[in-house]
Enzyme design. Sequence first.
Site, PDB file in Angstrom:
ATOM      1  CB  SER A 106       7.689  -0.336   2.733  1.00 39.25           C
ATOM      2  OG  SER A 106       7.376  -1.304   3.701  1.00 39.25           O
ATOM      3  CG  HIS A 136       3.124   4.680   5.539  1.00 39.80           C
ATOM      4  ND1 HIS A 136       2.528   3.586   4.968  1.00 39.80           N
ATOM      5  CD2 HIS A 136       3.110   5.664   4.595  1.00 39.80           C
ATOM      6  CE1 HIS A 136       2.168   3.887   3.730  1.00 39.80           C
ATOM      7  NE2 HIS A 136       2.512   5.133   3.476  1.00 39.80           N
ATOM      8  CG  ASP A 137      -0.807   4.371   6.278  1.00 40.92           C
ATOM      9  OD1 ASP A 137      -0.974   4.855   5.141  1.00 40.92           O
ATOM     10  OD2 ASP A 137      -0.507   3.186   6.471  1.00 40.92           O
ATOM     11  CB  SER A 190       5.949  -4.902  17.024  1.00 42.03           C
ATOM     12  OG  SER A 190       6.582  -3.717  17.409  1.00 42.03           O
ATOM     13  CG  HIS A 219      -2.236   1.473  10.086  1.00 45.19           C
ATOM     14  ND1 HIS A 219      -1.587   0.319   9.719  1.00 45.19           N
ATOM     15  CD2 HIS A 219      -1.598   2.479   9.436  1.00 45.19           C
ATOM     16  CE1 HIS A 219      -0.614   0.622   8.865  1.00 45.19           C
ATOM     17  NE2 HIS A 219      -0.597   1.926   8.684  1.00 45.19           N
ATOM     18  N   GLY A 246       6.264  -3.787  10.618  1.00 48.20           N
ATOM     19  CA  GLY A 246       5.166  -4.024   9.689  1.00 48.20           C
ATOM     20  C   GLY A 246       5.687  -4.349   8.308  1.00 48.20           C
ATOM     21  N   GLY A 305      -1.213 -10.646   9.803  1.00 43.80           N
ATOM     22  CA  GLY A 305      -2.045  -9.561   9.320  1.00 43.80           C
ATOM     23  C   GLY A 305      -2.581  -8.671  10.409  1.00 43.80           C
ATOM     24  CG  ASP A 350       4.289  -8.271   9.833  1.00 49.02           C
ATOM     25  OD1 ASP A 350       3.434  -8.920  10.463  1.00 49.02           O
ATOM     26  OD2 ASP A 350       3.997  -7.419   8.978  1.00 49.02           O
ATOM     27  CG  PHE A 370      -1.712  -1.284   1.369  1.00 50.28           C
ATOM     28  CD1 PHE A 370      -2.784  -1.548   0.544  1.00 50.28           C
ATOM     29  CD2 PHE A 370      -1.348  -2.222   2.326  1.00 50.28           C
ATOM     30  CE1 PHE A 370      -3.510  -2.728   0.669  1.00 50.28           C
ATOM     31  CE2 PHE A 370      -2.066  -3.402   2.463  1.00 50.28           C
ATOM     32  CZ  PHE A 370      -3.149  -3.658   1.636  1.00 50.28           C
TER      33      PHE A 370
END
Length: 209
Positions: free
Chosen positions: A47, A164-165, A119, A139, A41, A70, A66, A15
């Site tokens: 990335s 990010h995000d 993590s 997130h 992640g 998911g 990770d 993404f």
Amino acid sequence: MPSELLYAAKHAKGFMPVPEGLALYETACRYGKLGPICEIGTYCGKSAIYLGAAARQSGTVVVTVDHHRGSEEIQPGWAHHDPTLVDPRFGKMDSLPTFRATIAAAGLEEEVIAIVGRSERVAALWNAPLGMVFIDGGHSEEPVTRDYEGWAPHVMPGGALVFHDVYPDPADGGQAPYRVYLRALESEAFEEVSAEGSLRVLERVAPGL
């Protein structure tokens, strides 16, 4: 960024928009000269290609963490769910095989080191100073907070903490990364040095969180 690695990044599952990916690459080239890069992640490795290319350029490595089951937003029933990543033997998401194929195809297995685990568990065992930490795991509020609290202390002086995000406007996306990003700024341990899209780059200027 080398054209063959940019091609690989563009075509990998994930993404990360290209402008943000290139900003991530440039940031990792700069801060990777200070020490290793850590990504929180991994997903399918999109990335990690940008980071791995930068690690090769700056003479360091990327450690990407990770559990590969998911995050919330890619589970069945959610908008970003990919049914091809479900392991039918267990009925669970498993992005690890796709990640391994992605990194092998890109020729970055020497630069990108995968750690499979949660993590916060890995962060509790980690001791090495890091030139850059890139937070792009779950997130929602709890995982982003855990990632920040677990990994930000390992950013060396002058190193980078990258989110990010980050969406200031709730209409654009979830607010948890934005709130934790603000917390990092309010700590006065970090100051923002650049931004591209939803990517925010903070540099460590003082100890603590």
